[in-house]
Design an enzyme around this catalytic site. Structure first.
Site, PDB file in Angstrom:
ATOM      1  N   GLN A   1       0.888  -1.448   0.066  1.00  0.00           N
ATOM      2  CA  GLN A   1       0.318   0.230   0.011  1.00  0.00           C
ATOM      3  C   GLN A   1       0.426   1.240   0.133  1.00  0.00           C
ATOM      4  OE1 GLN A   1      -0.983  -0.977   4.429  1.00  0.00           O
ATOM      5  NE2 GLN A   1      -1.431   1.255   4.210  1.00  0.00           N
TER       6      GLN A   1
ATOM      7  N   HIS B   1      -5.769  -1.775  11.601  1.00  0.00           N
ATOM      8  CA  HIS B   1      -5.280  -1.386  10.494  1.00  0.00           C
ATOM      9  C   HIS B   1      -5.908  -3.214  10.347  1.00  0.00           C
ATOM     10  CE1 HIS B   1      -2.572  -2.107   7.795  1.00  0.00           C
ATOM     11  NE2 HIS B   1      -1.274  -3.405   8.101  1.00  0.00           N
TER      12      HIS B   1
ATOM     13  N   CYS C   1      -4.956   0.605   3.715  1.00  0.00           N
ATOM     14  CA  CYS C   1      -4.911  -1.221   3.929  1.00  0.00           C
ATOM     15  C   CYS C   1      -6.411  -0.914   4.209  1.00  0.00           C
ATOM     16  CB  CYS C   1      -4.728  -0.867   5.399  1.00  0.00           C
ATOM     17  SG  CYS C   1      -5.196   0.084   7.243  1.00  0.00           S
TER      18      CYS C   1
END
Ligand SMILES: *[C@@H]1O[C@H](CO)[C@@H](O)[C@H](O)[C@H]1NC(C)=O
Ligand SMILES: *[C@@H]1O[C@H](CO)[C@@H](O)[C@H](O)[C@H]1NC(C)=O
Ligand SMILES: *[C@@H]1O[C@H](CO)[C@@H](O)[C@H](O)[C@H]1NC(C)=O
Ligand SMILES: *[C@@H]1O[C@H](CO)[C@@H](O)[C@H](O)[C@H]1NC(C)=O
Length: 458
Positions: free
Chosen positions: A244, A401, A250
């Site tokens: 990424q 995340h 993400c």
């Protein structure tokens, strides 16, 4: 003289940076009675809900904990779920309603009104009739005012590896190894924070995994002791690991990786697509581009309402840009039946995750990244509490995340149970781009918000 000038300028740069959305609303804030003011019907998914028109219908809805929505006028029942701390979705009388919770920002002060939504989207379940709406809660309102602390300007500060942190981690425990990744030093601290996920997280106040029911426990009993979608009777159903870079995308990599794998599974590997996270970053109003978003709203809602395109149609750039027009010859792929594992936000647990994983395919999860995780090289990760001493201020405190769980097992050497997880930091990181993390104890929140959706076979 010049040096002083530069230092002075850095010191006065406004230190407040927007992430996902600053809304931070809980079940207690949101559950209760609402009026949805719906404006216009008959639109399609190109509808612009930033400026809703005159109100044509008022829906009076009661949101009961944890997931029942009731039409107060007609008594019909439907469903609702909170979406992390960002907003909520209601499905009632054959229509879906989704909006982010309301917030305003003035300088470093954020005021969020969890009793009010921003303008949101409503459409019938099949998606052929769109409208806009705004929700307001009846009764005493839940307003939180937070002053964002002034932080150093991380967008000007280069990330520095900390050899001492790595040594400390490796001395402190044996279940995982840390290493130095020289390539991390090409990023700023803000880039590294964006790589670690959305920033307005819940910290340790995230939901706990739900109790395991007797039924789930019985069903999970017959599952294999270990499982891996990368090697099921010699076949790999997981698409290649990606990177990424410095964008906080993400959530779109995790969401699309799930659809890629599940399409491979549904077609016995005869359809091997790689989808375009840049389309999500640039074009989805259900996320905040490089500043973050959530798999529920992408693998779920965006993929159902708008569909996703192949990587070749919208190549990855890793920066926010304007949404480009559809390329000729590029079709969209859709998904459906999206849900948090367990049915609603907060209903997730390890056994339900294993069942969804083995029965349906990889699942998208969120978890908190701490500074030590950046240096993970291999083994079964658990948070050590060792911090990067090069950073005087921890930017990773409230990150969330998004990644993809592809398997689980038990480590032979240590006897520790783990999840096998696909990250989006390139193949050079961790175990070929993957990591293993402690399973069964909600390590870093990894068992509290998994979701899944199902690709619609073309
Ligand atoms: C918050 O929203 C509620 C419901 O719409 C409204 O009554 C209240 O005035 C709002 N409060 C603030 C401070 O904006
Ligand atoms: C959101 O609220 C929780 C408490 O419910 C708090 O622990 C957390 O720090 C808040 N997050 C932010 C970004 O303010
Ligand atoms: C799936 O693909 C594998 C490998 O190509 C093949 O051996 C197997 O027979 C296929 N299964 C089905 C149900 O078609
Ligand atoms: C950590 O690294 C050492 C030395 O390379 C190796 O022997 C050990 O197996 C590794 N441990 C884990 C948990 O990967």
């Amino acid at each position: 003289m010049r040096v002083y000038a530069v230092i002075f300028m850095l010191a006065v740069v406004p230190a407040f940076v927007v992430g996902d959305t600053p809304a931070n609303c809980t079940y207690e804030d949101v559950a209760g009675e609402w009026i949805f003011e719906v404006s216009g019907y008959g639109g399609d998914n190109k509808i612009d809900c930033t400026k809703p028109g005159p109100v044509t219908y008022k829906l009076h809805v009661q949101l009961l904990f944890p997931d029942v929505a009731v039409d107060v006028q007609y008594g019909t029942k439907g469903f609702w779920t909170l979406i992390y701390n960002q907003g909520f979705e209601v499905v009632l009388n054959n229509r879906k309603y989704f909006a982010f919770s309301e917030y305003t920002q003035q300088g470093s002060q954020v005021t969020m009104n969890c009793s009010q939504t921003l303008p949101g989207w409503s459409h019938n379940v099949i998606g052929s009739d769109w409208a806009c709406y705004v929700g307001s809660k009846v009764g005493p309102s839940k307003v939180h005012t937070v002053r964002k602390e002034r932080r150093p300007d991380f967008s000007q500060m280069m990330y520095r590896n900390d050899k001492k942190m790595v040594e400390k981690i490796n001395r402190a425990q044996k279940s995982w190894n840390a290493t130095i990744y020289p390539e991390h030093e090409m990023y700023t601290v803000e880039d590294m924070r964006r790589r670690a996920g959305a920033m307005n997280g819940l910290g340790s106040s995230r939901p706990h995994p739900a109790p395991v029911t007797a039924e789930a426990s019985k069903a999970a009993f017959s599952l294999p002791e270990s499982f891996d979608w990368r090697d099921l009777n010699g076949q790999n159903f997981v698409s290649p690991v990606r990177n990424q870079a410095q964008c906080g995308s993400c959530f779109s990599f995790a969401a699309l990786a799930m659809l890629e794998a599940r399409l491979r599974i549904a077609t016995n590997n005869t359809v091997q697509k790689v989808f375009a996270p840049q389309d999500v970053v640039d074009c989805s109003e259900y996320a905040q581009g490089c500043e973050g978003g959530f798999p529920y709203l992408i693998a779920g809602k965006y993929a159902e309402d708008f569909g996703v395109v192949e990587e070749s149609c919208y190549p990855y750039q890793g920066v926010d840009s304007a949404c480009s027009k559809e390329q000729p010859g590029c079709r969209r792929y859709y998904a459906t039946n999206y849900q948090y594992i367990g049915g609603f936000y907060g209903a997730c647990n390890e056994e339900l995750m294993r069942l969804a994983l083995v029965n349906n395919g990889p699942i998208a999860v969120g978890f908190q990244v701490y500074g030590d995780f950046m240096s993970y090289k291999g083994g079964v990760y658990h948070h050590t509490g060792v911090k990067n001493s090069m950073l005087k201020f921890d930017p990773f405190e409230l990150t969330n995340h998004a990644v993809l769980v592809v398997g689980y097992g038990v480590d032979e050497a240590s006897g520790m149970s783990f999840w096998t997880v696909k990250n989006s930091w390139g193949t050079g990181w961790g175990e070929g781009g993957y990591f293993r993390i402690l399973r069964g104890t909600d390590e870093c929140g990894i068992e509290s918000m998994a979701m899944q959706s199902f690709p619609v076979f073309p």
